[in-house]
Design an enzyme around this catalytic site. Structure first.
Site, PDB file in Angstrom:
ATOM      1  N   ARG A 113      -3.551  64.167 -22.393  1.00  0.00           N
ATOM      2  CA  ARG A 113      -3.792  65.368 -21.662  1.00  0.00           C
ATOM      3  C   ARG A 113      -3.098  66.670 -21.911  1.00  0.00           C
ATOM      4  O   ARG A 113      -3.436  67.884 -21.523  1.00  0.00           O
ATOM      5  CB  ARG A 113      -3.327  64.918 -20.086  1.00  0.00           C
ATOM      6  N   TYR A 163     -20.745  86.283 -16.849  1.00  0.00           N
ATOM      7  CA  TYR A 163     -21.497  85.125 -16.164  1.00  0.00           C
ATOM      8  C   TYR A 163     -21.147  85.049 -14.725  1.00  0.00           C
ATOM      9  O   TYR A 163     -19.829  85.168 -14.184  1.00  0.00           O
ATOM     10  CB  TYR A 163     -20.881  83.805 -17.186  1.00  0.00           C
ATOM     11  N   ASP A 189     -14.736  87.607 -23.998  1.00  0.00           N
ATOM     12  CA  ASP A 189     -15.602  86.257 -23.839  1.00  0.00           C
ATOM     13  C   ASP A 189     -16.640  86.505 -24.919  1.00  0.00           C
ATOM     14  O   ASP A 189     -17.664  87.480 -25.152  1.00  0.00           O
ATOM     15  CB  ASP A 189     -16.365  86.273 -22.634  1.00  0.00           C
ATOM     16  N   LYS A 239     -22.131  76.428 -25.318  1.00  0.00           N
ATOM     17  CA  LYS A 239     -23.262  77.141 -25.727  1.00  0.00           C
ATOM     18  C   LYS A 239     -23.288  77.013 -27.253  1.00  0.00           C
ATOM     19  O   LYS A 239     -23.404  75.943 -27.935  1.00  0.00           O
ATOM     20  CB  LYS A 239     -23.114  78.742 -25.271  1.00  0.00           C
TER      21      LYS A 239
HETATM   22  N1  PLP Z   1     -19.085  82.603 -20.546  1.00  0.00           N
HETATM   23  C1  PLP Z   1     -20.373  82.778 -20.738  1.00  0.00           C
HETATM   24  C2  PLP Z   1     -20.877  83.866 -21.225  1.00  0.00           C
HETATM   25  C3  PLP Z   1     -21.275  82.010 -20.135  1.00  0.00           C
HETATM   26  O1  PLP Z   1     -22.561  81.948 -20.449  1.00  0.00           O
HETATM   27  C4  PLP Z   1     -20.780  80.670 -19.613  1.00  0.00           C
HETATM   28  C5  PLP Z   1     -21.661  79.692 -18.962  1.00  0.00           C
HETATM   29  O2  PLP Z   1     -22.744  79.786 -18.806  1.00  0.00           O
HETATM   30  C6  PLP Z   1     -19.333  80.555 -19.176  1.00  0.00           C
HETATM   31  C7  PLP Z   1     -18.637  81.540 -19.764  1.00  0.00           C
HETATM   32  C8  PLP Z   1     -18.837  79.385 -18.487  1.00  0.00           C
HETATM   33  O3  PLP Z   1     -19.157  78.318 -19.419  1.00  0.00           O
HETATM   34  P1  PLP Z   1     -19.338  76.648 -19.249  1.00  0.00           P
HETATM   35  O4  PLP Z   1     -20.389  76.607 -18.225  1.00  0.00           O
HETATM   36  O5  PLP Z   1     -18.667  76.079 -20.264  1.00  0.00           O
HETATM   37  O6  PLP Z   1     -18.035  76.393 -18.045  1.00  0.00           O
END
Ligand code: PLP
Length: 394
Positions: free
Chosen positions: A59, A113, A185, A210
């Protein structure tokens, strides 16, 4: 930030971070174990007190499979260290919690997102942490909204679903001058196409679900950056229990070994698909970084090495007609995720931006007739053929 090694990205994707075990397994083995034993109390204290790197308790992330994955992630992004999480949202949440306090402030630029919007707009205000959201066309206002209490400037580039490109170096410079960290991101671009740390960002976050995972068969997140910024985040990860599982870490490391091959193929196929769509009479707009012109192209050339596998298009159609086009696609599956080997399609108003008020969507350029494509590893001609047949019926 460590300097890039002499070896190329593909070589590092295969070999970086890998640990041969005494049995000679060709890659780092999967250690599912929750705990690790020590020869002596002194040995244990060396790890507990941070004098030596080692394995201790899963963990905490102190597990050989997870640590091996994190070395590879850090190397690919050109960062000092990485932390692997159970999801992209877990990585974002731990980052915000570790680097802001009650009464402090975050700036979020452009479209992000939906889960990130909720976290910043609904969850963190419960703790007294507020966010100013700037639309893409308001990015010039960043210096005005940065205040002494701003701790983080957060954005995606390219962003979702309009594929806006933000200038990492300029934004990071403005944030730093105000004492704030820049967190990018990099999910859409991947380390194959862009390394935000090399352009001045402090931290890079990924939904590894992704492209890094790349096969739509795992959920994970990653944060990469200098050790002093990752330390406080590791504590939140530990105490919220957000660490990646060793099983997922092993699967993700498997996927990273082929990341450059996959993403470069997706760059090429997406370029072909986007080029086809720009010539189609029913398409009024194509958003694809690889086809950017003018200032946007200069920015793409300065900070990206490829256009990526994501694009969005606006059709000359109503929302209902657009849904019918989506429904006619055969090779593109209707699904809200992205970055896998299979091509996916969504109409943002039905998924990622369903919760946004229509006037807010309009301000952000998210038309009812927009569709977002995640281009997979199929042959470009087959994908183009599929789009052509779906667009042929009025
Ligand atoms: N950042 C982006 C650009 C995303 O498209 C997503 C999810 O679709 C996330 C963060 C969040 O990721 P997760 O679904 O792995 O928690």
């Amino acid at each position: 930030m460590t300097e890039p090694t002499e070896q190329g990205l593909s070589t590092r994707s295969v070999h970086s971070g890998e640990r041969r075990d005494p049995e000679g397994a060709i890659h780092t083995p999967l250690y599912t174990h929750s705990t690790f034993a020590f020869g002596s109390t002194a040995d244990l204290l060396d790890v507990v007190e941070g004098r030596k790197p080692g394995n201790l308790y899963t963990r905490y992330g102190l597990n050989p499979t997870i640590r091996s994955l994190e070395s590879k992630l850090a190397d690919l992004e050109g960062g000092e260290q990485a932390l692997a999480f159970s999801s992209g949202m877990a990585a974002e949440a731990a980052t915000f919690l570790a680097h802001t306090r009650t009464g402090e402030h975050i700036v979020c630029i452009g479209d992000v997102y939906g889960g990130t919007f909720e976290l910043l707009g609904d969850n963190l205000p419960q703790l007294g942490i507020t966010t100013t959201f700037l639309r893409a066309d308001e990015v010039h206002r960043l210096p005005d909204v940065l205040s002494g209490s701003t701790r983080i400037v957060f954005f995606e580039t390219p962003s979702n679903p309009t594929l806006d490109i933000f200038d990492i170096a300029t934004i990071s410079g403005q944030a730093r001058a105000s004492g704030a960290l820049t967190v990018v991101d990099n999910t859409f671009a991947t380390p194959v196409n862009q390394n935000p740390l090399r352009h001045g960002a402090d931290l890079v976050v990924h939904s590894a679900t992704k492209y890094l995972g790349g096969h739509s068969d795992l959920t994970a997140g990653a944060l990469i950056g200098p050790a002093d910024l990752l330390g406080p985040v590791a504590m939140w990860r530990k105490n919220l229990g957000q660490v990646i599982s060793p099983e997922t870490a092993s699967l993700l490391a498997r996927s990273l070994r082929s990341l450059p091959v996959r993403v470069r193929a997706q760059n090429d196929t997406a370029t072909a698909v986007a080029s086809f769509l720009t010539t189609h009479p029913r398409v009024t707009r194509v958003n694809y970084p690889g086809l950017a012109t003018g200032e946007a192209k200069q920015l793409v050339d300065a900070q990206m090495r490829g256009g990526g596998g994501m694009l969005s298009v606006v059709l000359d159609a109503t929302g209902e007609q657009t849904a019918a086009v989506v429904d006619r696609l055969r090779l593109f599956s209707i699904a809200p995720s992205l970055g896998g080997v299979e091509s996916l399609v969504t109409q943002p108003i039905t998924t990622t931006h369903h919760g946004l008020a229509p006037d807010e969507r309009a301000k952000r350029g998210i038309a009812d007739s927009m569709i977002r494509l995640s281009v997979g590893l199929e042959d470009a001609d087959d994908l183009i053929g599929d789009l052509a047949q779906a667009l042929a019926t009025p």
